[in-house]
Write a protein that holds these residues in place. Structure first.
Motif, PDB file in Angstrom:
ATOM      1  N   PHE A 194       0.882  -1.164   0.000  1.00  0.00           N
ATOM      2  CA  PHE A 194       0.000   0.000   0.000  1.00  0.00           C
ATOM      3  C   PHE A 194       0.917   1.209   0.000  1.00  0.00           C
ATOM      4  N   GLU A 218      -8.602  -7.291  -2.507  1.00  0.00           N
ATOM      5  CA  GLU A 218      -7.395  -6.523  -2.842  1.00  0.00           C
ATOM      6  C   GLU A 218      -6.709  -7.246  -3.995  1.00  0.00           C
ATOM      7  N   GLU A 267     -10.964 -12.651  11.835  1.00  0.00           N
ATOM      8  CA  GLU A 267     -11.207 -12.327  13.251  1.00  0.00           C
ATOM      9  C   GLU A 267     -12.703 -12.245  13.554  1.00  0.00           C
ATOM     10  N   ILE A 293       3.296  -4.858   2.514  1.00  0.00           N
ATOM     11  CA  ILE A 293       2.486  -5.562   3.518  1.00  0.00           C
ATOM     12  C   ILE A 293       2.651  -7.074   3.388  1.00  0.00           C
ATOM     13  N   PRO A 306       1.099 -11.046  14.942  1.00  0.00           N
ATOM     14  CA  PRO A 306       0.857  -9.753  15.582  1.00  0.00           C
ATOM     15  C   PRO A 306       0.055  -8.807  14.703  1.00  0.00           C
ATOM     16  N   SER A 307      -0.488  -7.791  15.342  1.00  0.00           N
ATOM     17  CA  SER A 307      -1.232  -6.770  14.626  1.00  0.00           C
ATOM     18  C   SER A 307      -0.345  -6.145  13.544  1.00  0.00           C
ATOM     19  N   GLY A 308      -0.920  -6.011  12.345  1.00  0.00           N
ATOM     20  CA  GLY A 308      -0.169  -5.377  11.253  1.00  0.00           C
ATOM     21  C   GLY A 308       0.717  -6.338  10.479  1.00  0.00           C
ATOM     22  N   SER A 309       0.658  -7.641  10.784  1.00  0.00           N
ATOM     23  CA  SER A 309       1.563  -8.586  10.107  1.00  0.00           C
ATOM     24  C   SER A 309       1.069  -8.968   8.708  1.00  0.00           C
ATOM     25  N   GLY A 310      -0.156  -8.554   8.368  1.00  0.00           N
ATOM     26  CA  GLY A 310      -0.643  -8.794   7.009  1.00  0.00           C
ATOM     27  C   GLY A 310      -1.686  -9.897   6.901  1.00  0.00           C
ATOM     28  N   LYS A 311      -2.217 -10.339   8.023  1.00  0.00           N
ATOM     29  CA  LYS A 311      -3.158 -11.472   8.009  1.00  0.00           C
ATOM     30  C   LYS A 311      -4.448 -11.127   7.251  1.00  0.00           C
ATOM     31  N   SER A 312      -5.044  -9.982   7.592  1.00  0.00           N
ATOM     32  CA  SER A 312      -6.293  -9.595   6.901  1.00  0.00           C
ATOM     33  C   SER A 312      -6.017  -9.330   5.425  1.00  0.00           C
ATOM     34  N   THR A 313      -4.882  -8.709   5.147  1.00  0.00           N
ATOM     35  CA  THR A 313      -4.547  -8.421   3.753  1.00  0.00           C
ATOM     36  C   THR A 313      -4.410  -9.725   2.970  1.00  0.00           C
ATOM     37  N   HIS A 315      -7.270 -14.503  17.002  1.00  0.00           N
ATOM     38  CA  HIS A 315      -6.391 -14.370  18.176  1.00  0.00           C
ATOM     39  C   HIS A 315      -6.797 -15.402  19.226  1.00  0.00           C
TER      40      HIS A 315
HETATM   41  N1  ATP Z   1      -6.235  -0.324   2.263  1.00  0.00           N
HETATM   42  C1  ATP Z   1      -5.106  -0.057   2.950  1.00  0.00           C
HETATM   43  N2  ATP Z   1      -4.394   1.063   2.702  1.00  0.00           N
HETATM   44  C2  ATP Z   1      -3.253   1.333   3.373  1.00  0.00           C
HETATM   45  N3  ATP Z   1      -2.736   0.529   4.338  1.00  0.00           N
HETATM   46  C3  ATP Z   1      -3.410  -0.577   4.629  1.00  0.00           C
HETATM   47  C4  ATP Z   1      -4.617  -0.946   3.957  1.00  0.00           C
HETATM   48  N4  ATP Z   1      -5.062  -2.135   4.464  1.00  0.00           N
HETATM   49  C5  ATP Z   1      -4.160  -2.479   5.414  1.00  0.00           C
HETATM   50  N5  ATP Z   1      -3.179  -1.579   5.507  1.00  0.00           N
HETATM   51  C6  ATP Z   1      -2.018  -1.639   6.416  1.00  0.00           C
HETATM   52  O1  ATP Z   1      -1.396  -2.880   6.194  1.00  0.00           O
HETATM   53  C7  ATP Z   1      -0.849  -3.383   7.411  1.00  0.00           C
HETATM   54  C8  ATP Z   1      -1.290  -4.797   7.609  1.00  0.00           C
HETATM   55  O2  ATP Z   1      -2.694  -4.788   7.862  1.00  0.00           O
HETATM   56  P1  ATP Z   1      -3.538  -6.096   8.100  1.00  0.00           P
HETATM   57  O3  ATP Z   1      -4.921  -5.646   8.453  1.00  0.00           O
HETATM   58  O4  ATP Z   1      -3.377  -7.022   6.957  1.00  0.00           O
HETATM   59  O5  ATP Z   1      -2.807  -6.713   9.374  1.00  0.00           O
HETATM   60  P2  ATP Z   1      -3.309  -7.800  10.384  1.00  0.00           P
HETATM   61  O6  ATP Z   1      -2.174  -8.735  10.577  1.00  0.00           O
HETATM   62  O7  ATP Z   1      -4.597  -8.382   9.935  1.00  0.00           O
HETATM   63  O8  ATP Z   1      -3.508  -6.949  11.706  1.00  0.00           O
HETATM   64  P3  ATP Z   1      -4.675  -6.978  12.842  1.00  0.00           P
HETATM   65  O9  ATP Z   1      -4.421  -8.212  13.666  1.00  0.00           O
HETATM   66  O10 ATP Z   1      -4.407  -5.724  13.611  1.00  0.00           O
HETATM   67  O11 ATP Z   1      -5.985  -6.978  12.130  1.00  0.00           O
HETATM   68  C9  ATP Z   1      -1.278  -2.422   8.501  1.00  0.00           C
HETATM   69  O12 ATP Z   1      -0.173  -1.588   8.798  1.00  0.00           O
HETATM   70  C10 ATP Z   1      -2.402  -1.656   7.881  1.00  0.00           C
HETATM   71  O13 ATP Z   1      -2.476  -0.346   8.396  1.00  0.00           O
END
Ligand code: ATP
Length: 261
Positions: free
Chosen positions: A21, A61, A182, A26, A45-52, A214
């Motif tokens: 992004f 995406e 989640e 990511i 951990p939070s921000g590791s890219g799991k949701s992405t 989690h």
């Molecule tokens: N559409 C977007 N535009 C910009 N940054 C994004 C976008 N979607 C996610 N991010 C960033 O990508 C990184 C990874 O996000 P993601 O949601 O995949 O992490 P996660 O592992 O699922 O975290 P969590 O456990 O907090 O949900 C984060 O820093 C988030 O801010």
């Protein structure tokens, strides 16, 4: 959980996907294969890219590099003469129905009853006959323990009940795999168990599931495989007992000691 050791068909193949992004990288080359009927829990951990990762699997995406193959489909593409061509958004929408997704926030249509929420997409997207879809929807609502609520409206239900309706709505599209992002994080603690219990039942029935969670206890009990992600890569994966009790990688150890203590 499946106890059989027989090899299973691979239904999801994630091959070296990258996603950024802006200047933020990511996902940095994530690969993952999931067998039919397998339950894979993704921790990290939070921000590791799991949701992405989940959002790339169902093409919410678009990946920058790499491929996602679900069943016979390369998501977002069609093959012709050995060449992959990008699909139009409309055709991606149809293809995406093979990959169900349950979100943290369930976003049911508030002006529709529970039954109408479950019936809406199969009728609109798959153009199936309403009567047949309604019969299937009642059966799905029974499966999530909510058949008696079919005529209620979402705001008459608890958060846990709404999430169970959202699960039934996803299953109504007959997806090959369901991604859970989640699914209990937005719920009051006392409602988490009822959703996890429905998910446990679906796993026992052989649904292919990729679950970002989690809930370490759920992963330990229900997953066939646990995948640990950090910094946009898969750091470690394996049987739940191996990854959760005897992790090999320092990053996994640090994460687990943080969440378990
Ligand atoms: N559409 C977007 N535009 C910009 N940054 C994004 C976008 N979607 C996610 N991010 C960033 O990508 C990184 C990874 O996000 P993601 O949601 O995949 O992490 P996660 O592992 O699922 O975290 P969590 O456990 O907090 O949900 C984060 O820093 C988030 O801010």
């Amino acid at each position: 959980m499946t106890t059989s050791t027989a090899p299973r068909d691979t239904i999801v193949r994630v091959r070296g996907i990258h996603k950024r992004f802006g200047s933020l990288k990511i996902l940095n080359g994530v690969s993952l294969s999931v067998g039919r009927g397998e339950v894979v829990c993704v921790l990290g951990p939070s921000g590791s890219g799991k949701s992405t990762l989940l959002r790339c699997i169902n093409h919410l995406e678009k990946v920058d590099d790499g491929l996602v193959v679900v069943g016979d489909h390369t998501i977002g593409y069609e093959e012709s003469g050995g060449v992959l061509r990008e699909l139009s958004e409309r055709r991606v929408c149809r293809q995406r129905t093979s990959v169900g997704m349950v979100f943290q926030r369930f976003n049911l249509f508030s002006h529709m009853t529970v039954l109408e929420n479950v019936v809406e997409a199969p009728v609109r997207v798959h153009r199936r006959k309403r009567g047949t879809v309604e019969r299937e929807a009642v059966e799905l609502l029974r499966r999530v323990g909510l058949a008696e609520k079919k005529d209620a409206y979402p705001d008459q239900l608890s958060g846990g009940q709404q999430q169970r309706v959202a699960i039934a709505r996803t299953l109504a599209m007959k997806p090959d795999v369901v991604l859970f992002d989640e699914p209990t994080s937005a719920l009051d603690p006392e409602l988490v168990g009822e959703v996890l219990s429905v998910m446990r039942g679906l796993a026992e029935d052989g649904l292919t599931m990729i679950v970002v969670t989690h809930e370490i206890g759920f992963a330990r009990e229900v997953a066939d495989r646990v995948v640990f992600m950090d910094g946009g890569v898969v750091v470690e994966e394996g049987a739940p007992a191996a990854v959760l009790d005897t992790p090999r990688e320092e990053r996994t150890k640090a994460f687990l000691s943080h969440v378990l203590h």
